[in-house]
Design an enzyme around this catalytic site. Sequence first.
Site, PDB file in Angstrom:
ATOM      1  N   SER A   1       0.853  -1.200   0.000  1.00  0.00           N
ATOM      2  CA  SER A   1       0.000   0.000   0.000  1.00  0.00           C
ATOM      3  C   SER A   1       0.882   1.241   0.000  1.00  0.00           C
ATOM      4  CB  SER A   1      -0.891   0.006   1.245  1.00  0.00           C
ATOM      5  OG  SER A   1      -1.381   1.317   1.450  1.00  0.00           O
TER       6      SER A   1
ATOM      7  N   HIS B   1      -1.446  -1.357  -4.139  1.00  0.00           N
ATOM      8  CA  HIS B   1      -2.704  -0.977  -3.487  1.00  0.00           C
ATOM      9  C   HIS B   1      -2.725   0.541  -3.294  1.00  0.00           C
ATOM     10  CE1 HIS B   1      -6.071  -1.989  -0.684  1.00  0.00           C
ATOM     11  NE2 HIS B   1      -5.629  -0.960   0.034  1.00  0.00           N
TER      12      HIS B   1
ATOM     13  N   ASP C   1      -4.801   3.680  -1.850  1.00  0.00           N
ATOM     14  CA  ASP C   1      -5.866   4.033  -0.902  1.00  0.00           C
ATOM     15  C   ASP C   1      -6.403   5.433  -1.188  1.00  0.00           C
ATOM     16  OD1 ASP C   1      -6.081   1.791   0.975  1.00  0.00           O
ATOM     17  OD2 ASP C   1      -3.982   2.244   1.432  1.00  0.00           O
TER      18      ASP C   1
ATOM     19  N   MET D   1      -9.042   8.318  -0.181  1.00  0.00           N
ATOM     20  CA  MET D   1      -9.870   8.761   0.959  1.00  0.00           C
ATOM     21  C   MET D   1     -10.359  10.173   0.720  1.00  0.00           C
ATOM     22  SD  MET D   1      -7.372   7.537   4.033  1.00  0.00           S
ATOM     23  CE  MET D   1      -6.607   5.916   4.026  1.00  0.00           C
TER      24      MET D   1
ATOM     25  N   HIS E   1      -8.502   1.198  -3.775  1.00  0.00           N
ATOM     26  CA  HIS E   1      -9.380   1.004  -2.618  1.00  0.00           C
ATOM     27  C   HIS E   1     -10.118   2.313  -2.369  1.00  0.00           C
ATOM     28  CE1 HIS E   1      -9.560  -0.091   1.977  1.00  0.00           C
ATOM     29  NE2 HIS E   1     -10.746   0.085   1.445  1.00  0.00           N
TER      30      HIS E   1
ATOM     31  N   MET F   1     -12.236   4.568  -0.458  1.00  0.00           N
ATOM     32  CA  MET F   1     -12.841   4.907   0.842  1.00  0.00           C
ATOM     33  C   MET F   1     -13.464   6.286   0.679  1.00  0.00           C
ATOM     34  SD  MET F   1      -9.746   3.430   3.191  1.00  0.00           S
ATOM     35  CE  MET F   1      -8.595   3.473   1.826  1.00  0.00           C
TER      36      MET F   1
ATOM     37  N   MET G   1     -11.372  -5.703   6.233  1.00  0.00           N
ATOM     38  CA  MET G   1     -10.517  -4.725   6.911  1.00  0.00           C
ATOM     39  C   MET G   1     -10.128  -5.280   8.281  1.00  0.00           C
ATOM     40  SD  MET G   1     -10.078  -2.187   4.820  1.00  0.00           S
ATOM     41  CE  MET G   1      -9.066  -1.244   5.978  1.00  0.00           C
TER      42      MET G   1
ATOM     43  N   ASP H   1      -6.505  -6.149   5.044  1.00  0.00           N
ATOM     44  CA  ASP H   1      -5.880  -4.824   4.947  1.00  0.00           C
ATOM     45  C   ASP H   1      -5.870  -4.146   6.307  1.00  0.00           C
ATOM     46  OD1 ASP H   1      -5.044  -2.298   4.201  1.00  0.00           O
ATOM     47  OD2 ASP H   1      -6.770  -1.861   2.920  1.00  0.00           O
TER      48      ASP H   1
HETATM   49  C1  DX5 Z   1      -6.234   1.877   5.795  1.00  0.00           C
HETATM   50  C2  DX5 Z   1      -5.817   1.493   4.396  1.00  0.00           C
HETATM   51  C3  DX5 Z   1      -4.683   0.564   4.337  1.00  0.00           C
HETATM   52  C4  DX5 Z   1      -3.388   1.085   4.904  1.00  0.00           C
HETATM   53  C5  DX5 Z   1      -2.703  -0.039   5.587  1.00  0.00           C
HETATM   54  O1  DX5 Z   1      -7.400   2.599   5.748  1.00  0.00           O
HETATM   55  O2  DX5 Z   1      -6.910   0.916   3.697  1.00  0.00           O
HETATM   56  O3  DX5 Z   1      -4.478   0.066   3.014  1.00  0.00           O
HETATM   57  O4  DX5 Z   1      -2.510   1.637   3.960  1.00  0.00           O
HETATM   58  O5  DX5 Z   1      -1.581   0.430   6.225  1.00  0.00           O
HETATM   59  P1  DX5 Z   1      -0.749  -0.459   7.267  1.00  0.00           P
HETATM   60  O6  DX5 Z   1      -0.261  -1.658   6.494  1.00  0.00           O
HETATM   61  O7  DX5 Z   1       0.345   0.460   7.687  1.00  0.00           O
HETATM   62  O8  DX5 Z   1      -1.688  -0.843   8.356  1.00  0.00           O
HETATM   63 ZN    ZN Z   2      -6.482  -0.083   1.760  1.00  0.00          ZN
END
Ligand code: DX5
Ligand code: ZN
Length: 226
Positions: free
Chosen positions: A11, A36, A38, A40, A69, A71, A140, A178
């Site tokens: 990620s 990956h 993310d 947001m 991903h 969010m 998650m 994740d």
């Molecule tokens: C959290 C994300 C993850 C995040 C994980 O909301 O969806 O993908 O990057 O990070 P680590 O591996 O540091 O927990």
């Molecule tokens: Zn993620």
Amino acid sequence: MDNRIVKLAPSILAADFAHLGKQVGEAEQAGADRIHVDVMDGHFVPNISMGAPIVESLRRITRLPLETHLMISDPDFFLDEFTEAGSDSFLVHWEGNNNLHRTVQRVKALGKRVGVVINPATPAAVLEEILQDVDQVLVMTVNPGFGHQHFIHTTLPKIRRVRQMIDEIRPGCDFEVDGGIDAKTAPLVVDAGANVLVAGSAIFGDNEGVAVAMKRLRAAANQGKT
Ligand code: DX5
Ligand code: ZN
């Protein structure tokens, strides 16, 4: 004994954005299976991160699949933009989506792989009717929104339940986890049935570098298969 091959999805949330291309290149060299991304929006989760321009830039420097991903509150509004930027797959949340089946069909109509995500407090059972329509499930193992959080151990029984559902309803479906995945927690989630591990800080935050971190994580994940 389980013969599933464990895939790693670094990620980039934990990457150094000033050296993003270099770090993704290192992950690719070290055998990452996908990247990956993310996304947001500060509304669906209490944090903002990145958008389609990052995918567009990464698309030019890596051959790895870019999994996105989402969010965000209205995923349907952004599917075209990310597809044009080069996303290969979308992970969309069950939470907050009154028309999840429609979102899933829209992703498929764009010719992209689709996965459904559930948060730690969401029961496995909500996946039952949508499972047959998806390529992937993501459970998650932290509350979404931030990297560097602690793995929530009470998600393990749910991971086992989801594995059972996948084997019954949709064998071959990828099963990703994740949040808080590192060399300590990787064997636990693989033993419970996951076959794709997202990891941010355990890969990009390791002092010894991306290649060493990925090797360590892969070795740990394989322990969970015995
Ligand atoms: C959290 C994300 C993850 C995040 C994980 O909301 O969806 O993908 O990057 O990070 P680590 O591996 O540091 O927990
Ligand atoms: Zn993620």
